[in-house]
Design an enzyme around this catalytic site. Structure first.
Site, PDB file in Angstrom:
ATOM      1  N   GLY A 175       0.608  -1.207   0.065  1.00  0.00           N
ATOM      2  CA  GLY A 175       0.011  -0.097  -0.134  1.00  0.00           C
ATOM      3  C   GLY A 175       0.742   1.267   0.113  1.00  0.00           C
ATOM      4  O   GLY A 175       0.271   2.278  -0.077  1.00  0.00           O
ATOM      5  N   HIS A 193      24.344  -0.985   1.834  1.00  0.00           N
ATOM      6  CA  HIS A 193      23.637  -0.109   1.437  1.00  0.00           C
ATOM      7  C   HIS A 193      23.344   1.145   1.964  1.00  0.00           C
ATOM      8  O   HIS A 193      22.654   1.375   2.898  1.00  0.00           O
ATOM      9  CB  HIS A 193      22.148  -0.573   1.091  1.00  0.00           C
ATOM     10  CG  HIS A 193      21.117   0.064   0.472  1.00  0.00           C
ATOM     11  ND1 HIS A 193      21.613   0.743  -0.895  1.00  0.00           N
ATOM     12  CD2 HIS A 193      19.892   0.696   0.541  1.00  0.00           C
ATOM     13  CE1 HIS A 193      20.304   1.414  -1.357  1.00  0.00           C
ATOM     14  NE2 HIS A 193      19.472   1.299  -0.334  1.00  0.00           N
TER      15      HIS A 193
HETATM   16  N1  APR Z   1       2.817  -5.041   7.714  1.00  0.00           N
HETATM   17  C1  APR Z   1       2.519  -4.823   6.516  1.00  0.00           C
HETATM   18  N2  APR Z   1       2.661  -3.448   5.963  1.00  0.00           N
HETATM   19  C2  APR Z   1       3.229  -2.715   6.782  1.00  0.00           C
HETATM   20  C3  APR Z   1       3.557  -2.860   8.302  1.00  0.00           C
HETATM   21  C4  APR Z   1       3.381  -4.249   8.579  1.00  0.00           C
HETATM   22  N3  APR Z   1       3.549  -4.733   9.823  1.00  0.00           N
HETATM   23  N4  APR Z   1       4.125  -1.641   8.785  1.00  0.00           N
HETATM   24  C5  APR Z   1       3.980  -0.897   8.090  1.00  0.00           C
HETATM   25  N5  APR Z   1       3.641  -1.246   6.610  1.00  0.00           N
HETATM   26  C6  APR Z   1       3.322  -0.532   5.417  1.00  0.00           C
HETATM   27  C7  APR Z   1       3.001   0.993   5.748  1.00  0.00           C
HETATM   28  O1  APR Z   1       1.502   0.521   5.989  1.00  0.00           O
HETATM   29  C8  APR Z   1       2.931   1.497   4.509  1.00  0.00           C
HETATM   30  O2  APR Z   1       1.904   1.342   3.318  1.00  0.00           O
HETATM   31  O3  APR Z   1       4.607  -0.322   4.764  1.00  0.00           O
HETATM   32  C9  APR Z   1       4.099   0.581   3.795  1.00  0.00           C
HETATM   33  C10 APR Z   1       5.464   1.492   3.397  1.00  0.00           C
HETATM   34  O4  APR Z   1       5.049   2.333   2.615  1.00  0.00           O
HETATM   35  P1  APR Z   1       5.694   3.811   2.699  1.00  0.00           P
HETATM   36  O5  APR Z   1       5.429   4.533   3.917  1.00  0.00           O
HETATM   37  O6  APR Z   1       5.189   4.464   1.258  1.00  0.00           O
HETATM   38  O7  APR Z   1       7.377   3.646   2.604  1.00  0.00           O
HETATM   39  P2  APR Z   1       8.185   3.221   1.186  1.00  0.00           P
HETATM   40  O8  APR Z   1       8.548   4.513   0.438  1.00  0.00           O
HETATM   41  O9  APR Z   1       7.613   2.481   0.654  1.00  0.00           O
HETATM   42  O10 APR Z   1       9.418   2.624   1.750  1.00  0.00           O
HETATM   43  C11 APR Z   1       9.236   1.310   2.588  1.00  0.00           C
HETATM   44  O11 APR Z   1      11.484   0.623   1.620  1.00  0.00           O
HETATM   45  O12 APR Z   1      13.062   1.895   0.576  1.00  0.00           O
HETATM   46  C12 APR Z   1      12.569   1.419   1.869  1.00  0.00           C
HETATM   47  O13 APR Z   1      13.569   2.962   3.267  1.00  0.00           O
HETATM   48  C13 APR Z   1      12.340   2.522   2.862  1.00  0.00           C
HETATM   49  O14 APR Z   1      12.033   1.146   4.686  1.00  0.00           O
HETATM   50  C14 APR Z   1      11.327   1.866   3.767  1.00  0.00           C
HETATM   51  C15 APR Z   1      10.869   0.883   2.848  1.00  0.00           C
END
Ligand code: APR
Length: 318
Positions: A9, A182
Site C-alpha cells: 500500500g 547499502h
Molecule cells: N505489515 C505490513 N505493512 C506494513 C507494516 C506491517 N507490519 N508496517 C508498515 N507497513 C506498510 C505501511 O502501511 C506502508 O503502506 O509499509 C508501507 C510503507 O510504505 P511507505 O510509507 O510509502 O514507505 P516506502 O517509501 O514504500 O518505503 C518502504 O522501503 O526503501 C525502503 O527505506 C524504505 O524502509 C523503507 C521501505
C-alpha cells in the site's frame, strides 16, 4: 508463479507490484499491507492500489492478477515474497535511524510469510537493508540462498544513470559493479565500470568520476531531500528485476545483498556482492579479485554493517 509484496500500500511496494505485473510473467501478485486510519476512517491502501493497477491492465496489456489484501492466508504458496514494509526516511535521517521500528516490522512480517509459504524466497527492501535482510534470514529459518536484499541493482543503476548523463551515452551501455553495504559506505568500483566493455576512464576524467562516485553514495539522500521521503521508482524497478530473474530462472548476475560465509573475508553478514540469481534464489556468490584499496573500502563498509547489526542485537536483548 505467485509473488507477494508486503508494504504494497506504500510507495516502493506498489511500484514493485506494478513493475512485476507489467512484466507479465506471474499469475498473481498478492499486495499485502495493514489497515490504516485516515481522519478517523479505516482505509485499505493495498486493496486500493491493487484495484487501481488492475484497472490499468487493458492499457498496459498484462493479465497478472493483482490481489490487494490484509490477510496473509492469501499469500499461501508464494514463490517469492518482497518485503517493503516499514517506515521510509525523512530529510536529515540516515537509513540506520529506521533500525528499531523496521526490525520489529520485518520480523513480524517474515514470521507471517513463512507460516503460509514455508519454502519461499525473500527479497528484503526495507532499510537499513543489510541488517533487515539478516533479520529476515534469522526469523525465517530459510537457507541463506533464499534470503537476499535489494540494493546493488539500485545503487549501480544510480551510478550508471549519472555516468550516462555526464558522458552523453545511453544508460543501457554503461556496465558497473558496486559492492558493500547499502549506505554511505557503499563501494562503487570504477575499475569494473565500462562503456560497452571499454574502461570508463577513457570517457571521463578522474575528478568527475570521483564526483559521480560520491553522488552515488549519497543518491538516496539526494532524493529524500528533494521529495521529503525516500525514493520508489528505481527501487521498485530493481526489486522487480530480481523477482523476474528468480522466477524465470534467468541466471542473471547482479550485485545483491547476500549472506556471506567466508566470501570476501566476511562471516555471517549481509553485504552487497555479485551473485547469480535464478531458480532457488542465489545460485552462486561470485568473488572478484579486489586490489588493496578496494578491499579496504569493502572492509570499512562491512565494519559499518557490523556496527548496525550489533545495535540490532542489543535492542533485541533489551
Ligand atoms: N505489515 C505490513 N505493512 C506494513 C507494516 C506491517 N507490519 N508496517 C508498515 N507497513 C506498510 C505501511 O502501511 C506502508 O503502506 O509499509 C508501507 C510503507 O510504505 P511507505 O510509507 O510509502 O514507505 P516506502 O517509501 O514504500 O518505503 C518502504 O522501503 O526503501 C525502503 O527505506 C524504505 O524502509 C523503507 C521501505
Amino acid at each position: 508463479m505467485k509473488v507477494t509484496v508486503v508494504g504494497a500500500g506504500g510507495n516502493v511496494g506498489s511500484t514493485v507490484s506494478m513493475a512485476v505485473a507489467q512484466r507479465d510473467f506471474a499469475e498473481e501478485v498478492v499486495m499485502v499491507d495493514i489497515v490504516q486510519e485516515k481522519d478517523g476512517d479505516k482505509i485499505y491502501p493495498s486493496k486500493g492500489r491493487a484495484l487501481d493497477q488492475w484497472e490499468s491492465s487493458p492499457i498496459h496489456k498484462f493479465d497478472t492478477k493483482l490481489n490487494g489484501t490484509v490477510d496473509y492466508e492469501d499469500t499461501a504458496g508464494s514463490d517469492v515474497c518482497v518485503i517493503t514494509a516499514g517506515v521510509p526516511r525523512k530529510p536529515g535521517m540516515s537509513r540506520d535511524d529506521l533500525l528499531e521500528i523496521n526490525a520489529n516490522i520485518v520480523q513480524d512480517v517474515t514470521e507471517k510469510l513463512v507460516k503460509h509459504s514455508p519454502n519461499t524466497i525473500i527479497i528484503v527492501v526495507s532499510n537499513p537493508l543489510d541488517v533487515m535482510a539478516q533479520v529476515a534470514l534469522e526469523t525465517s529459518g530459510l537457507d541463506s540462498s533464499r534470503v537476499m536484499g535489494m540494493a546493488g541493482i539500485l545503487d549501480t543503476a544510480r551510478y550508471r544513470s549519472f555516468l550516462a548523463e555526464e558522458i552523453g551515452v545511453s544508460p543501457k551501455d554503461i556496465q558497473a559493479l558496486l559492492l558493500g553495504g547499502h549506505g554511505d559506505t557503499m563501494v562503487p568500483l570504477p575499475r569494473f565500470t565500462t562503456v560497452s566493455g571499454m574502461p570508463i576512464k577513457q570517457f571521463i576524467d578522474d575528478d568527475k568520476l570521483e564526483e559521480i562516485v560520491e553522488r552515488t553514495k549519497g543518491g538516496g539522500g539526494e532524493l529524500v531531500n528533494l521529495m521529503g521521503t525516500s525514493a520508489w521508482y528505481a527501487p521498485g524497478a530493481a526489486a522487480a528485476q530480481m523477482v523476474e530473474a528468480i522466477m524465470l530462472d534467468q541466471d542473471r548476475v547482479f550485485p545483491c545483498a547476500a549472506n556471506l560465509n567466508g566470501e570476501y573475508g566476511q562471516e555471517d553478514l549481509f553485504l552487497g556482492v555479485p551473485v547469480k540469481l535464478g531458480k532457488g534464489g542465489i545460485k552462486e556468490i561470485i568473488e572478484v579479485d579486489l586490489n588493496d584499496e578496494e578491499q579496504e573500502l569493502l572492509d570499512e563498509s562491512a565494519d559499518h554493517v557490523h556496527s548496525v547489526l550489533k545495535e540490532f542485537r542489543q535492542l533485541m536483548d533489551k
